[in-house]
Scaffold this active site. Structure first.
Site, PDB file in Angstrom:
ATOM      1  N   HIS A  54     -13.029 -22.586  37.542  1.00 24.47           N
ATOM      2  CA  HIS A  54     -12.949 -22.815  36.087  1.00 24.47           C
ATOM      3  C   HIS A  54     -11.615 -23.459  35.757  1.00 24.47           C
ATOM      4  O   HIS A  54     -10.769 -23.651  36.642  1.00 24.47           O
ATOM      5  CB  HIS A  54     -13.186 -21.535  35.288  1.00 24.47           C
ATOM      6  CG  HIS A  54     -12.189 -20.433  35.498  1.00 24.47           C
ATOM      7  ND1 HIS A  54     -12.020 -19.785  36.707  1.00 24.47           N
ATOM      8  CD2 HIS A  54     -11.295 -19.838  34.636  1.00 24.47           C
ATOM      9  CE1 HIS A  54     -11.095 -18.849  36.582  1.00 24.47           C
ATOM     10  NE2 HIS A  54     -10.638 -18.868  35.351  1.00 24.47           N
ATOM     11  N   HIS A  56      -8.939 -22.655  33.772  1.00 26.05           N
ATOM     12  CA  HIS A  56      -7.698 -21.981  33.386  1.00 26.05           C
ATOM     13  C   HIS A  56      -6.546 -22.379  34.314  1.00 26.05           C
ATOM     14  O   HIS A  56      -6.729 -22.531  35.524  1.00 26.05           O
ATOM     15  CB  HIS A  56      -7.882 -20.461  33.405  1.00 26.05           C
ATOM     16  CG  HIS A  56      -8.634 -19.946  32.208  1.00 26.05           C
ATOM     17  ND1 HIS A  56      -9.159 -18.677  32.147  1.00 26.05           N
ATOM     18  CD2 HIS A  56      -8.944 -20.539  31.029  1.00 26.05           C
ATOM     19  CE1 HIS A  56      -9.755 -18.512  30.970  1.00 26.05           C
ATOM     20  NE2 HIS A  56      -9.640 -19.618  30.282  1.00 26.05           N
ATOM     21  N   ASP A  58      -4.077 -20.947  35.665  1.00 30.15           N
ATOM     22  CA  ASP A  58      -3.739 -20.160  36.855  1.00 30.15           C
ATOM     23  C   ASP A  58      -4.779 -20.322  37.968  1.00 30.15           C
ATOM     24  O   ASP A  58      -4.698 -19.638  38.995  1.00 30.15           O
ATOM     25  CB  ASP A  58      -3.530 -18.681  36.504  1.00 30.15           C
ATOM     26  CG  ASP A  58      -4.776 -17.998  35.959  1.00 30.15           C
ATOM     27  OD1 ASP A  58      -5.598 -18.678  35.313  1.00 30.15           O
ATOM     28  OD2 ASP A  58      -4.924 -16.781  36.175  1.00 30.15           O
ATOM     29  N   HIS A  59      -5.706 -21.252  37.783  1.00 31.53           N
ATOM     30  CA  HIS A  59      -6.665 -21.585  38.835  1.00 31.53           C
ATOM     31  C   HIS A  59      -6.644 -23.073  39.198  1.00 31.53           C
ATOM     32  O   HIS A  59      -7.233 -23.458  40.205  1.00 31.53           O
ATOM     33  CB  HIS A  59      -8.080 -21.173  38.414  1.00 31.53           C
ATOM     34  CG  HIS A  59      -8.244 -19.685  38.333  1.00 31.53           C
ATOM     35  ND1 HIS A  59      -8.896 -18.942  39.288  1.00 31.53           N
ATOM     36  CD2 HIS A  59      -7.795 -18.797  37.407  1.00 31.53           C
ATOM     37  CE1 HIS A  59      -8.849 -17.662  38.956  1.00 31.53           C
ATOM     38  NE2 HIS A  59      -8.188 -17.551  37.815  1.00 31.53           N
ATOM     39  N   HIS A 112     -16.606 -15.607  31.063  1.00 33.27           N
ATOM     40  CA  HIS A 112     -15.136 -15.704  31.025  1.00 33.27           C
ATOM     41  C   HIS A 112     -14.745 -17.033  30.398  1.00 33.27           C
ATOM     42  O   HIS A 112     -13.928 -17.099  29.479  1.00 33.27           O
ATOM     43  CB  HIS A 112     -14.587 -15.581  32.442  1.00 33.27           C
ATOM     44  CG  HIS A 112     -13.103 -15.648  32.555  1.00 33.27           C
ATOM     45  ND1 HIS A 112     -12.264 -14.655  32.074  1.00 33.27           N
ATOM     46  CD2 HIS A 112     -12.287 -16.584  33.094  1.00 33.27           C
ATOM     47  CE1 HIS A 112     -11.009 -14.983  32.314  1.00 33.27           C
ATOM     48  NE2 HIS A 112     -10.994 -16.150  32.935  1.00 33.27           N
ATOM     49  N   ASP A 131     -12.930 -15.615  38.141  1.00 36.39           N
ATOM     50  CA  ASP A 131     -12.630 -14.526  37.213  1.00 36.39           C
ATOM     51  C   ASP A 131     -13.887 -13.972  36.549  1.00 36.39           C
ATOM     52  O   ASP A 131     -13.835 -13.438  35.437  1.00 36.39           O
ATOM     53  CB  ASP A 131     -11.653 -15.006  36.133  1.00 36.39           C
ATOM     54  CG  ASP A 131     -10.241 -15.185  36.664  1.00 36.39           C
ATOM     55  OD1 ASP A 131     -10.009 -14.942  37.866  1.00 36.39           O
ATOM     56  OD2 ASP A 131      -9.358 -15.578  35.879  1.00 36.39           O
ATOM     57  N   HIS A 169      -8.139 -12.513  41.433  1.00 40.07           N
ATOM     58  CA  HIS A 169      -6.931 -11.722  41.177  1.00 40.07           C
ATOM     59  C   HIS A 169      -6.953 -10.410  41.949  1.00 40.07           C
ATOM     60  O   HIS A 169      -8.017  -9.886  42.273  1.00 40.07           O
ATOM     61  CB  HIS A 169      -6.814 -11.380  39.682  1.00 40.07           C
ATOM     62  CG  HIS A 169      -6.570 -12.560  38.799  1.00 40.07           C
ATOM     63  ND1 HIS A 169      -5.300 -12.952  38.419  1.00 40.07           N
ATOM     64  CD2 HIS A 169      -7.420 -13.420  38.205  1.00 40.07           C
ATOM     65  CE1 HIS A 169      -5.391 -14.011  37.626  1.00 40.07           C
ATOM     66  NE2 HIS A 169      -6.670 -14.318  37.480  1.00 40.07           N
TER      67      HIS A 169
END
Length: 239
Positions: A54, A56, A58-59, A112, A131, A169
């Site tokens: 996805h 975001h 942090d990915h 998400h 996530d 995570h």
């Protein structure tokens, strides 16, 4: 196929999927480039693809630098083509993406985010869930609905029980506290918590989990309808 778990940022995981026969690799969700580069620099492995579950940051934070350094192609969901940096290859729900020994079924799992997908390497019994499904938990619902997340988890729930789960995570221990609060008599869960604590104490990741473990221990996968799931998700948001 070898999986190298690479911790990133505070509690993120990126994963290198290494095709040892061809000495090539994919990286799943590179939060940042440096830890990936550090691992690869002393090997002869060629990074060929960057797979994003996805959009975001942090990915996808390492996409640009890794693409520039290695010439790797970025693979992501067609519905997120405007949001995934440097995207090259657009994939669709139920499509099978193939390159040499890499064979992954794309499963669209919104909730998400609306464009969230997982990469299910069915020949190797591996799934990278980003996530959406965590060990003993599930992701917060930012863009989708409770119904979408519930349906996405049901898709994952139907995968073969021996499928190894690699999520985005290291939330497992914290998730276990919530599960235990609502499932106090679950001996499988209690046994898993002992194992989680031993792994973390030794400095190891709690990944992978398995579909079997999650069916036995993850309170969210025990929900049989959207109403029950929604109540649990609301409780977890305030846990």
């Amino acid at each position: 196929m070898k999986i190298q778990i690479i911790p990133c940022l505070k509690d993120n995981y990126s994963y290198l999927i290494i095709d040892e026969e061809n000495n090539i690799a994919c990286v799943i969700d590179p939060s940042e480039a440096e830890p990936i580069i550090k691992y690869l620099e002393n090997t002869q492995i060629e990074l060929k693809f960057i797979l994003n579950t996805h959009h975001h940051y942090d990915h996808v934070g390492g996409n640009k630098e890794l693409k520039e350094k290695y010439g790797a192609s970025v693979v992501g969901y067609k519905g997120d083509k405007e949001r995934i940096p440097e995207i090259d290859i657009l994939v669709s729900d139920e499509e099978t993406w193939i390159y040499k020994n890499f064979v992954a079924k794309i499963i669209h799992i919104p909730g998400h985010t609306l464009g969230h997908i997982c990469f299910y390497f069915y020949k190797n019994d591996l799934v990278f869930t980003g996530d959406t499904l965590f060990s003993l938990g599930c992701g917060r619902i930012f863009e989708g609905t409770n119904e979408q997340m519930f349906n996405s988890l049901m898709k994952l729930k139907d995968l073969p029980k021996n499928t190894k789960i690699f999520c985005g995570h290291e939330y497992t221990l914290q998730n276990s506290k919530f599960c235990l609060t609502h499932d106090k008599n679950n001996q499988n869960l209690k046994n898993k918590i002992v194992d989680i604590k031993l792994k973390l104490k030794a400095g190891f990741s709690t990944m992978p989990s398995t579909i079997k473990d999650e069916l036995e221990c993850n309170i969210f996968l025990k929900s049989h309808n959207v109403k029950t799931f929604s109540k649990l998700r609301d409780l977890k948001d305030n846990f």
